[in-house]
Design an enzyme around this catalytic site. Structure first.
Site, mmCIF file in Angstrom:
data_model
loop_
_atom_site.group_PDB
_atom_site.id
_atom_site.type_symbol
_atom_site.label_atom_id
_atom_site.label_comp_id
_atom_site.label_asym_id
_atom_site.label_seq_id
_atom_site.Cartn_x
_atom_site.Cartn_y
_atom_site.Cartn_z
ATOM 1 N N CYS A 49 43.781 -23.282 36.641
ATOM 2 C CA CYS A 49 44.903 -24.048 36.099
ATOM 3 C C CYS A 49 46.227 -23.350 36.420
ATOM 4 C CB CYS A 49 44.746 -24.208 34.597
ATOM 5 S SG CYS A 49 46.079 -25.180 33.838
ATOM 6 N N CYS A 53 49.497 -20.552 29.930
ATOM 7 C CA CYS A 53 49.210 -20.459 28.493
ATOM 8 C C CYS A 53 48.629 -19.079 28.175
ATOM 9 C CB CYS A 53 48.238 -21.550 28.076
ATOM 10 S SG CYS A 53 48.777 -23.225 28.521
ATOM 11 N N CYS A 56 44.724 -18.499 27.345
ATOM 12 C CA CYS A 56 43.680 -19.201 28.094
ATOM 13 C C CYS A 56 43.149 -18.418 29.286
ATOM 14 C CB CYS A 56 44.218 -20.550 28.565
ATOM 15 S SG CYS A 56 42.948 -21.584 29.329
ATOM 16 N N CYS A 94 33.952 -35.303 24.205
ATOM 17 C CA CYS A 94 35.257 -34.873 24.700
ATOM 18 C C CYS A 94 35.088 -34.178 26.047
ATOM 19 C CB CYS A 94 35.902 -33.907 23.707
ATOM 20 S SG CYS A 94 35.982 -34.556 22.020
ATOM 21 N N CYS A 125 36.823 -38.999 24.416
ATOM 22 C CA CYS A 125 38.067 -38.239 24.326
ATOM 23 C C CYS A 125 38.211 -37.426 25.605
ATOM 24 C CB CYS A 125 38.043 -37.319 23.100
ATOM 25 S SG CYS A 125 39.541 -36.298 22.910
ATOM 26 N N CYS A 185 44.741 -37.041 19.585
ATOM 27 C CA CYS A 185 44.117 -35.822 19.077
ATOM 28 C C CYS A 185 45.072 -34.689 19.397
ATOM 29 C CB CYS A 185 42.758 -35.615 19.755
ATOM 30 S SG CYS A 185 41.924 -34.071 19.292
ATOM 31 N N ARG A 257 39.896 -31.149 12.390
ATOM 32 C CA ARG A 257 38.748 -30.520 13.038
ATOM 33 C C ARG A 257 38.850 -29.006 13.005
ATOM 34 N NH1 ARG A 257 38.554 -32.563 18.330
ATOM 35 N NH2 ARG A 257 37.369 -34.312 17.513
#
Length: 316
Positions: A49, A53, A56, A94, A125, A185, A257
């Protein structure tokens, strides 16, 4: 209700017993307190990616040893994994890809995944990064129920965690999702060095949207070696439970959640989270690239608590 930070902070600072009582009262008004919605998360494209972040392991900018980038998973394999998840009690499936945003060349496969999982009778999702308006409408037309795009933290603290896109970029994607008619979400991560006011601000942003997210994942940071936050101090469990309770009160009809970080929580902490109004979890042994407690442990905990999985026809 349009929540102010002062109002939300007063909730957070209530005596613990009073906060829990208020959260449980709200929860019982809208949900069966002994039912928990079960979701399964699959990484359909891992690593590589371009975002930075700080939490991550999938970031290509991570200073440590990088996770090897994979190709987008084949559609039939995704659908087969969804079948297994449904057989295991999951009602929502998901699918996550480590992208800044989906490329047009990948959209046909992504759409086929949504259609295939939807055809199994499960809620769908996806979390694919930023979405354009056209992409959001295409996913909606394919049958996507929810789109996940977390705020992660407050607007004030956001640039301490991520610099490759802005807080406003996050909100724009959520606006595009709503425009297309999908459910949202969106939640955040606790334990990244943020203050209590940052946590409260994040919840205010979510609760004060024109329509609050139908699903609000609250994650506990898993400090991953090699990431910017590998040495972050863990959040106090009671502070984590307080945040769950405030989320329940501020967003009374949302599924809250209990997401990443459950491997670091005691059973007692998880039980307090359910008492505070958490009513959704991810099942299975992994969440994207992180460990998860696994079905056997969750089943044993649910039996001890007298909790049962939420049925499909009762899910959001």
């Amino acid at each position: 209700m349009n929540w102010t930070r002062a109002e939300a902070r007063r909730l957070y600072d209530l005596p613990f017993a009073d906060l829990m009582f208020q959260a449980q009262t709200v929860h019982r008004r809208h949900f069966d307190p002994n039912r928990v919605q079960m979701s399964k998360l699959l990484s359909i494209k891992t690593g590589g990616c371009p975002e930075d972040c700080g939490y991550c392991s999938q970031s290509a900018r991570m200073p440590g040893e990088k996770l090897k980038a994979s190709k987008l998973m084949e559609v039939e394999r995704v659908i087969e994994e969804a079948r297994k998840a449904k057989a295991g009690g999951a009602t929502r499936y998901c699918m996550g890809a480590a992208w800044r945003s989906p490329k047009e060349r990948d959209m046909d496969m992504v759409v086929a995944m949504v259609e295939g999982v939807k055809g199994l009778g499960m809620e769908t999702c996806m979390t694919l990064g930023m979405l354009s308006v056209d992409q959001a409408f295409r996913l909606k037309d394919a049958g996507l129920d929810y789109y996940n795009h977390n705020l992660d933290t407050s607007e004030r603290y956001y640039s301490e965690i991520i610099t490759s896109r802005t807080f406003a970029d996050r909100l724009e994607t959520l606006d595009n999702v709503r425009m297309a008619g999908m459910k949202v979400c969106a939640g955040g991560i606790l334990g990244m060095g943020e203050t209590v006011d940052d946590r409260v601000d994040m919840l205010c942003t979510l609760a004060n949207m024109a329509e609050a997210p139908e699903s609000v994942p609250i994650n506990m940071l898993i400090p991953i070696p090699g990431t910017k936050l590998e040495n972050a101090d863990p959040i106090d469990p009671i502070a984590f439970v307080r945040t769950i309770a405030v989320a329940r009160i501020m967003m009374p009809t949302s599924h809250v959640r209990l997401s990443a970080g459950r491997t670091e929580m005691t059973d007692e902490t998880q039980a307090l989270c359910f008492l505070a109004g958490a009513n959704s979890i991810f099942v299975g042994d992994t969440l994207l690239t992180a460990d998860n407690p696994g079905d056997d442990h969750d089943g044993a905990l649910f039996r001890r608590l007298g909790v049962e999985p939420e049925e499909m026809d009762a899910a959001e």
